[in-house]
Design a protein around this motif. Structure first.
Motif, PDB file in Angstrom:
ATOM      1  N   PHE A 207       0.854  -0.820  -0.317  1.00 24.95           N
ATOM      2  CA  PHE A 207      -0.259   0.227  -0.046  1.00 24.95           C
ATOM      3  C   PHE A 207       1.226   1.162   0.082  1.00 24.95           C
ATOM      4  O   PHE A 207       1.733   1.583   0.760  1.00 24.95           O
ATOM      5  N   PRO A 208       0.673   2.117  -0.992  1.00 22.24           N
ATOM      6  CA  PRO A 208      -0.647   2.497  -1.410  1.00 22.24           C
ATOM      7  C   PRO A 208       0.270   1.505  -2.942  1.00 22.24           C
ATOM      8  O   PRO A 208       0.504   1.869  -2.744  1.00 22.24           O
ATOM      9  N   ALA A 209      -1.484   1.081  -3.968  1.00 21.55           N
ATOM     10  CA  ALA A 209      -1.417  -0.024  -5.022  1.00 21.55           C
ATOM     11  C   ALA A 209      -1.989   1.336  -5.909  1.00 21.55           C
ATOM     12  O   ALA A 209      -1.982   0.550  -7.312  1.00 21.55           O
ATOM     13  N   ASN A 210      -2.628   2.141  -6.047  1.00 20.22           N
ATOM     14  CA  ASN A 210      -3.307   2.374  -6.645  1.00 20.22           C
ATOM     15  C   ASN A 210      -3.750   1.479  -7.531  1.00 20.22           C
ATOM     16  O   ASN A 210      -4.025   2.057  -8.748  1.00 20.22           O
ATOM     17  N   ARG A 211      -4.714   0.816  -7.147  1.00 18.00           N
ATOM     18  CA  ARG A 211      -5.964  -0.520  -7.729  1.00 18.00           C
ATOM     19  C   ARG A 211      -7.501  -0.063  -8.001  1.00 18.00           C
ATOM     20  O   ARG A 211      -7.828   1.275  -7.489  1.00 18.00           O
ATOM     21  N   ASN A 212      -8.128  -0.886  -8.535  1.00 24.96           N
ATOM     22  CA  ASN A 212      -9.538  -0.605  -8.819  1.00 24.96           C
ATOM     23  C   ASN A 212     -10.246  -1.791  -7.156  1.00 24.96           C
ATOM     24  O   ASN A 212     -11.844  -1.934  -7.424  1.00 24.96           O
ATOM     25  N   GLN A 213      -9.278  -1.537  -6.361  1.00 26.65           N
ATOM     26  CA  GLN A 213     -10.513  -2.550  -5.076  1.00 26.65           C
ATOM     27  C   GLN A 213      -9.829  -1.663  -3.361  1.00 26.65           C
ATOM     28  O   GLN A 213      -8.840  -0.994  -3.325  1.00 26.65           O
ATOM     29  N   ASP A 214     -10.944  -1.653  -2.831  1.00 30.54           N
ATOM     30  CA  ASP A 214     -11.167  -1.372  -1.363  1.00 30.54           C
ATOM     31  C   ASP A 214     -10.476  -2.479  -0.589  1.00 30.54           C
ATOM     32  O   ASP A 214     -10.911  -3.298  -1.070  1.00 30.54           O
ATOM     33  N   ILE A 215      -9.715  -2.366  -0.099  1.00 29.31           N
ATOM     34  CA  ILE A 215      -9.274  -3.588   0.882  1.00 29.31           C
ATOM     35  C   ILE A 215      -9.311  -3.219   1.858  1.00 29.31           C
ATOM     36  O   ILE A 215      -8.589  -1.724   2.621  1.00 29.31           O
ATOM     37  N   ASN A 318      -8.040   3.475  -6.544  1.00 27.20           N
ATOM     38  CA  ASN A 318      -6.984   4.391  -6.594  1.00 27.20           C
ATOM     39  C   ASN A 318      -6.019   5.278  -5.558  1.00 27.20           C
ATOM     40  O   ASN A 318      -4.799   5.952  -5.750  1.00 27.20           O
ATOM     41  N   SER A 319      -6.218   4.333  -4.435  1.00 27.15           N
ATOM     42  CA  SER A 319      -5.057   4.627  -2.725  1.00 27.15           C
ATOM     43  C   SER A 319      -4.995   6.632  -2.764  1.00 27.15           C
ATOM     44  O   SER A 319      -4.739   6.739  -2.120  1.00 27.15           O
ATOM     45  N   THR A 320      -6.488   6.933  -3.332  1.00 32.12           N
ATOM     46  CA  THR A 320      -7.345   8.249  -1.959  1.00 32.12           C
ATOM     47  C   THR A 320      -6.897   8.240  -0.717  1.00 32.12           C
ATOM     48  O   THR A 320      -6.335   8.997  -0.114  1.00 32.12           O
ATOM     49  N   HIS A 321      -7.191   7.507  -0.151  1.00 32.15           N
ATOM     50  CA  HIS A 321      -7.054   6.960   1.388  1.00 32.15           C
ATOM     51  C   HIS A 321      -6.128   5.704   0.990  1.00 32.15           C
ATOM     52  O   HIS A 321      -6.184   4.470   1.125  1.00 32.15           O
ATOM     53  N   TYR A 322      -5.247   5.320   2.460  1.00 36.22           N
ATOM     54  CA  TYR A 322      -4.587   3.902   2.319  1.00 36.22           C
ATOM     55  C   TYR A 322      -3.875   4.674   4.433  1.00 36.22           C
ATOM     56  O   TYR A 322      -3.235   5.807   5.013  1.00 36.22           O
ATOM     57  N   ILE A 323      -3.546   2.785   4.650  1.00 32.34           N
ATOM     58  CA  ILE A 323      -2.469   3.677   5.748  1.00 32.34           C
ATOM     59  C   ILE A 323      -1.952   2.007   6.672  1.00 32.34           C
ATOM     60  O   ILE A 323      -2.845   1.593   5.970  1.00 32.34           O
ATOM     61  N   VAL A 399      -1.746  13.609   1.807  1.00 35.99           N
ATOM     62  CA  VAL A 399      -1.134  15.005   2.826  1.00 35.99           C
ATOM     63  C   VAL A 399       0.317  14.607   3.118  1.00 35.99           C
ATOM     64  O   VAL A 399       0.346  13.566   3.536  1.00 35.99           O
ATOM     65  N   GLU A 400       1.233  15.766   2.459  1.00 41.95           N
ATOM     66  CA  GLU A 400       2.183  15.360   3.431  1.00 41.95           C
ATOM     67  C   GLU A 400       2.748  16.621   3.831  1.00 41.95           C
ATOM     68  O   GLU A 400       2.429  17.971   4.232  1.00 41.95           O
ATOM     69  N   LEU A 401       3.100  15.749   4.923  1.00 35.97           N
ATOM     70  CA  LEU A 401       3.876  17.056   6.357  1.00 35.97           C
ATOM     71  C   LEU A 401       5.293  17.672   5.717  1.00 35.97           C
ATOM     72  O   LEU A 401       5.991  15.953   5.473  1.00 35.97           O
ATOM     73  N   LYS A 402       5.908  18.750   6.172  1.00 31.44           N
ATOM     74  CA  LYS A 402       6.420  19.170   6.367  1.00 31.44           C
ATOM     75  C   LYS A 402       6.761  19.741   7.783  1.00 31.44           C
ATOM     76  O   LYS A 402       6.389  20.377   7.815  1.00 31.44           O
ATOM     77  N   LEU A 403       8.812  19.463   7.968  1.00 29.34           N
ATOM     78  CA  LEU A 403       9.579  20.446   8.773  1.00 29.34           C
ATOM     79  C   LEU A 403       9.849  21.555   8.616  1.00 29.34           C
ATOM     80  O   LEU A 403      10.230  21.642   7.807  1.00 29.34           O
ATOM     81  N   ARG A 404       8.864  23.051   8.887  1.00 24.84           N
ATOM     82  CA  ARG A 404      10.056  24.250   8.721  1.00 24.84           C
ATOM     83  C   ARG A 404      10.491  24.409  10.234  1.00 24.84           C
ATOM     84  O   ARG A 404      10.230  24.612  11.198  1.00 24.84           O
TER      85      ARG A 404
END
Length: 411
Positions: A207-215, A318-323, A399-404
């Protein structure tokens, strides 16, 4: 020479202490049917006929638990009149204490008293008990609720076939999963839940696989229940399970005022890896919903290490959400699952997968020293922990987290 003799004598007394202290000299008692969640069992158990001898430490599915010290319901803990500890658990400083044991029966939390037992608190944060024969049948000592939800024959689970997946399971309530609504589900033997079709895949993709199913992957790997272990499932729309689920979600996601109306529990109990029949792996995936919000709990007991590819977490179309549960892509690391968590409950991970998340104003990260953020590897670790916490509340994984870095100069 004198120093050596003193050291030997000191070691001798330390060894005597270890061999006689019940904190290090106990019998592990891991009977899932002792859970207070085991209500109205088809077969009533009785501890009167057990040959009790010495001290015992309680477990549920490999997780250390303690004896309940508040009222438990009758017709629970695998019997009709369960036993619970009438008095608070001691501290380590208290040493061995004697505690009264109540019998819950006839709508009375302490209808009668059984024989008292000795209890000791141990430095590792657990308790040991000197169980004795109760005064009769049908009485059993309760083991406090562990992280696993009730499963198995006691709650009339449906079992998967040996080395096969479930047939399509029609859900008694729709389950929302990141914008999609599902009325059916499959429990697959290799450690994953799917919605549109079953899956016999035993080699997980990352994961993320950007495939066409929820798992939803509790522990996706090459599992084999033909010679050992049981894969089972159940769903609930009323009863104690919903009460527990409501309490858990409101604890992990405060301010939601959540009230569970449906719970689905899938359990892989002491299942072996393929071609490794000596291994035991136990985990559970719990889906919880109130029709508007949905949650996933992943519970981990004993997880054997393996050289098979592994993956735990979830992935969407499409891996819009994954963990990805940290370390779940390394088979040599997954035995640590029983101690890891994102909700401060060892062995448990909780995720919100549908509904309105809490308003997250900020999160707190405790650093052991100022030097923690001087190395790029440590920065990445801290950001990953922060992201995991935000994802728990529904933030997209994209979402990408960055440290400033900012420097404040005192005037």
């Amino acid at each position: 020479m004198i120093c050596i003799e003193i050291s030997i004598i000191s070691l001798f007394y330390k060894l005597i202490y270890v061999f006689t202290d019940p904190c290090y000299n106990y019998t592990a008692l891991d009977d899932p049917w002792r859970s207070p969640d085991n209500r109205y069992p088809p077969q009533y158990m009785c501890d009167y006929y057990v040959s009790w001898n010495g001290w015992y430490r309680l477990f549920l599915h490999g997780q250390s638990v303690q004896m309940p010290d508040t009222c438990v319901d009758e017709n629970s803990c695998g019997t009709d009149a369960p036993l619970w500890l009438n008095g608070a658990h001691p501290t380590v400083e208290d040493g061995v204490v004697s505690r009264d044991v109540c019998i819950s029966w006839r709508n009375n939390c302490c209808h009668a008293h059984s024989n008292p037992i000795n209890v000791k608190a141990c430095p590792g944060g657990y308790y040991v008990y000197e169980f004795v024969m109760p005064i009769g049948c049908y009485f059993t000592y309760c083991a406090g609720r562990g992280i696993f939800y009730s499963f198995g024959w006691a709650v009339r689970d449906t079992n998967n076939p040996a080395d096969g997946n479930s047939s399509v399971i029609q859900l008694s309530s729709p389950f929302l999963f990141f914008g999609r609504t599902y009325q059916q589900i499959y429990v697959n033997n290799n450690g994953l839940l799917t919605f549109n079709q079953s899956s016999s895949a035993y080699i997980p993709y990352s994961f993320p696989a950007n495939r066409n199913q929820d798992i939803i992957a509790g522990l996706w790997t090459d599992l084999d229940n033909r010679v050992k272990g049981v894969v089972s499932y159940n769903q609930y729309t009323s009863g104690n399970v919903l009460t527990n689920a409501t309490r858990d979600i409101n604890t992990y996601f405060p301010k939601l005022n959540f009230n569970a109306s449906w719970v689905f529990v899938a359990t892989w109990n002491k299942v072996a890896y393929f071609n490794l029949t000596s291994t035991d792996t136990s985990f559970q995936v719990v889906l919880i919903s109130d029709r508007n919000s949905s949650f996933i709990l992943m519970n981990y007991g004993d997880i054997a290490v393996t050289e098979h590819p592994v993956q735990a977490g979830y992935d969407t179309i499409n891996s819009t959400h994954y963990i990805v549960i940290p370390g779940s892509n390394r088979g040599s690391f997954i035995s640590n699952f029983r101690n890891s968590s994102n909700v401060d409950v060892p062995g448990r991970w909780a995720f919100m997968v549908a509904g309105e998340p809490d308003n997250v104003i900020g999160i707190q990260v405790r650093l052991s020293s100022f030097s923690d953020l001087t190395q790029s590897s440590n920065i990445e670790m801290v950001l990953q922990q922060m992201k995991q916490e935000l994802v728990k509340y529904g933030l997209p994984n994209s979402v990408e987290l960055k440290l400033r870095k900012r420097q404040k100069i005192k005037p």
